[in-house]
Scaffold this motif. Structure first.
Motif, short mmCIF file in Angstrom:
data_model
loop_
_atom_site.label_atom_id
_atom_site.label_comp_id
_atom_site.label_asym_id
_atom_site.label_seq_id
_atom_site.Cartn_x
_atom_site.Cartn_y
_atom_site.Cartn_z
N PRO A 51 0.79 -1.24 0.00
CA PRO A 51 0.00 0.00 0.00
C PRO A 51 0.83 1.29 0.00
O PRO A 51 0.48 2.25 0.66
CB PRO A 51 -0.82 -0.13 1.28
N SER A 52 1.91 1.29 -0.76
CA SER A 52 2.72 2.52 -0.81
C SER A 52 2.82 3.06 -2.23
O SER A 52 3.80 3.70 -2.57
CB SER A 52 4.13 2.22 -0.25
N TRP A 53 1.80 2.79 -3.04
CA TRP A 53 1.83 3.20 -4.44
C TRP A 53 0.57 3.96 -4.85
O TRP A 53 -0.19 3.51 -5.69
CB TRP A 53 1.98 1.96 -5.33
N PRO A 54 0.30 5.14 -4.26
CA PRO A 54 -0.87 5.88 -4.70
C PRO A 54 -0.70 6.28 -6.17
O PRO A 54 0.42 6.51 -6.59
CB PRO A 54 -0.89 7.10 -3.79
N PRO A 55 -1.72 6.29 -6.95
CA PRO A 55 -3.12 6.08 -6.64
C PRO A 55 -3.56 4.62 -6.74
O PRO A 55 -4.74 4.32 -6.62
CB PRO A 55 -3.84 6.92 -7.69
N PHE A 56 -2.63 3.69 -6.94
CA PHE A 56 -2.99 2.28 -7.10
C PHE A 56 -3.37 1.63 -5.77
O PHE A 56 -4.34 0.90 -5.70
CB PHE A 56 -1.87 1.51 -7.79
N GLU A 57 -2.60 1.88 -4.75
CA GLU A 57 -2.94 1.41 -3.42
C GLU A 57 -2.19 2.25 -2.39
O GLU A 57 -1.01 2.51 -2.55
CB GLU A 57 -2.63 -0.08 -3.22
N GLY A 68 -7.63 2.43 -3.42
CA GLY A 68 -6.94 2.82 -4.65
C GLY A 68 -7.44 1.99 -5.82
O GLY A 68 -8.35 1.17 -5.69
N PHE A 69 -6.83 2.21 -6.99
CA PHE A 69 -7.25 1.53 -8.22
C PHE A 69 -7.20 0.01 -8.08
O PHE A 69 -8.13 -0.69 -8.50
CB PHE A 69 -6.38 1.94 -9.40
N ASP A 70 -6.10 -0.53 -7.53
CA ASP A 70 -5.96 -1.98 -7.43
C ASP A 70 -7.00 -2.57 -6.48
O ASP A 70 -7.47 -3.69 -6.69
CB ASP A 70 -4.55 -2.37 -7.00
N VAL A 71 -7.35 -1.85 -5.45
CA VAL A 71 -8.37 -2.33 -4.51
C VAL A 71 -9.73 -2.37 -5.21
O VAL A 71 -10.49 -3.34 -5.06
CB VAL A 71 -8.42 -1.44 -3.24
N GLU A 72 -10.02 -1.35 -6.01
CA GLU A 72 -11.28 -1.35 -6.77
C GLU A 72 -11.30 -2.49 -7.79
O GLU A 72 -12.32 -3.16 -7.96
CB GLU A 72 -11.47 0.00 -7.46
N LEU A 73 -10.16 -2.72 -8.44
CA LEU A 73 -10.06 -3.82 -9.40
C LEU A 73 -10.28 -5.16 -8.70
O LEU A 73 -11.01 -6.02 -9.19
CB LEU A 73 -8.70 -3.80 -10.10
N ALA A 74 -9.68 -5.34 -7.53
CA ALA A 74 -9.85 -6.58 -6.77
C ALA A 74 -11.32 -6.78 -6.40
O ALA A 74 -11.85 -7.90 -6.48
CB ALA A 74 -8.99 -6.55 -5.51
N SER A 75 -12.00 -5.71 -6.02
CA SER A 75 -13.43 -5.81 -5.68
C SER A 75 -14.26 -6.25 -6.88
O SER A 75 -15.15 -7.09 -6.75
CB SER A 75 -13.96 -4.48 -5.15
N LEU A 76 -13.96 -5.68 -8.05
CA LEU A 76 -14.68 -6.06 -9.26
C LEU A 76 -14.42 -7.52 -9.61
O LEU A 76 -15.34 -8.25 -10.01
CB LEU A 76 -14.29 -5.16 -10.43
N LEU A 77 -13.17 -7.96 -9.48
CA LEU A 77 -12.84 -9.36 -9.76
C LEU A 77 -13.60 -10.29 -8.82
O LEU A 77 -14.14 -11.32 -9.24
CB LEU A 77 -11.33 -9.60 -9.63
N ALA A 78 -13.64 -9.94 -7.54
CA ALA A 78 -14.35 -10.77 -6.56
C ALA A 78 -15.83 -10.87 -6.91
O ALA A 78 -16.41 -11.95 -6.85
CB ALA A 78 -14.16 -10.19 -5.16
N VAL A 179 23.18 2.70 -6.83
CA VAL A 179 21.76 2.77 -6.49
C VAL A 179 21.58 2.55 -5.00
O VAL A 179 22.20 1.68 -4.41
CB VAL A 179 20.97 1.70 -7.28
N ARG A 180 20.73 3.36 -4.38
CA ARG A 180 20.30 3.14 -2.99
C ARG A 180 18.85 2.70 -3.04
O ARG A 180 18.00 3.40 -3.58
CB ARG A 180 20.44 4.42 -2.17
N ARG A 181 18.59 1.53 -2.48
CA ARG A 181 17.22 1.00 -2.49
C ARG A 181 16.51 1.39 -1.21
O ARG A 181 17.08 1.34 -0.13
CB ARG A 181 17.25 -0.51 -2.64
N TYR A 182 15.26 1.78 -1.38
CA TYR A 182 14.43 2.20 -0.25
C TYR A 182 13.20 1.31 -0.17
O TYR A 182 12.76 0.75 -1.16
CB TYR A 182 14.03 3.67 -0.40
N GLU A 183 12.66 1.20 1.01
CA GLU A 183 11.50 0.33 1.25
C GLU A 183 10.32 0.70 0.36
O GLU A 183 9.66 -0.16 -0.20
CB GLU A 183 11.10 0.41 2.72
N THR A 184 10.06 1.99 0.20
CA THR A 184 8.92 2.44 -0.60
C THR A 184 9.36 3.58 -1.52
O THR A 184 10.41 4.19 -1.32
CB THR A 184 7.77 2.95 0.28
N ALA A 185 8.51 3.87 -2.51
CA ALA A 185 8.76 5.00 -3.39
C ALA A 185 8.75 6.29 -2.58
O ALA A 185 9.54 7.21 -2.84
CB ALA A 185 7.71 5.04 -4.50
N GLY A 186 7.87 6.37 -1.57
CA GLY A 186 7.82 7.56 -0.72
C GLY A 186 9.14 7.77 0.02
O GLY A 186 9.60 8.91 0.16
#
Length: 199
Positions: A51-57, A68-78, A179-186
């Motif tokens: 959940p660190s990728w707005p607007p997807f989640e 977010g978008f992926d949560v709405e997509l998951a709901s439609l799939l369900a 490259v320095r890798r971080y836990e999230t894009a934020g």
């Protein structure tokens, strides 16, 4: 040919034909899909996402729920899977999504995973539902970085899910960067703002 030899040959042919029919039937009959049976029985589709990728989640600060978008997509799939099936979102860091799926913590992953041909023995991918490449961001006061070619020798911050893309020259350059890798894009954006990385 003697009778004994004919009998032996007939027995071998019968065994081989029987084995062939057994192998054919075995390939046609699928074992029950335990995941599908559990989803129908419980009425819950468990979906892992980072959940660190707005607007997807992302976590909605007002509700504390992931949306977010992926949560709405998951709901439609369900909804389309079977009547009454609802989703349960399981928050997982990006680098642990495959592990969570394979360990049975969730039934599906909706979190912009890139297709990895090496993993197709263990997981099945859907077709792409959104196509986007990585973005190159710099601080507003940076004027000497306009493209991938300008990154040589510079420290670049990326999240754990970063996969070098572009033409072969760009991919080679991106792989060679410090490259320095971080836990999230934020976290990577905060590092950029703080001057820890240049892009």
């Amino acid at each position: 040919m003697s009778t004994r030899r004919r009998w032996w040959l007939a027995a071998v042919v019968v065994v081989l034909v029987g084995l062939g029919v057994w192998l054919l039937l075995r390939s046609l009959i699928r074992p029950p899909d335990e995941t599908w049976e559990r989803i129908v029985e419980t009425g819950v589709l468990r979906v892992c996402t980072d959940p660190s990728w707005p607007p997807f989640e992302s976590v909605n600060p007002a509700t504390g729920q992931v949306d977010g978008f992926d949560v709405e997509l998951a709901s439609l799939l369900a909804e389309r899977m079977a009547p009454g099936v609802r989703i349960e979102i399981v928050s997982v860091g990006f680098d642990s999504l495959y592990d969570a799926l394979l360990a049975g913590r969730c039934d599906a992953v909706l979190s912009a995973l890139p297709h990895d041909p090496l993993l197709t023995r263990d997981v099945a991918y859907s077709g792409a539902y959104f196509t986007a490449g990585p973005g190159l961001l710099t601080r507003a006061d940076t004027v000497c970085i306009e493209g991938v070619e300008d990154l040589a020798g510079r420290v670049v911050g990326v999240d754990w899910g970063f996969v070098p893309q572009g033409n072969s020259r760009q991919r080679a350059l991106l792989r060679a960067l410090p490259v320095r890798r971080y836990e999230t894009a934020g976290d990577a954006l905060r590092a950029l703002s703080a001057g820890e990385v240049e892009a």
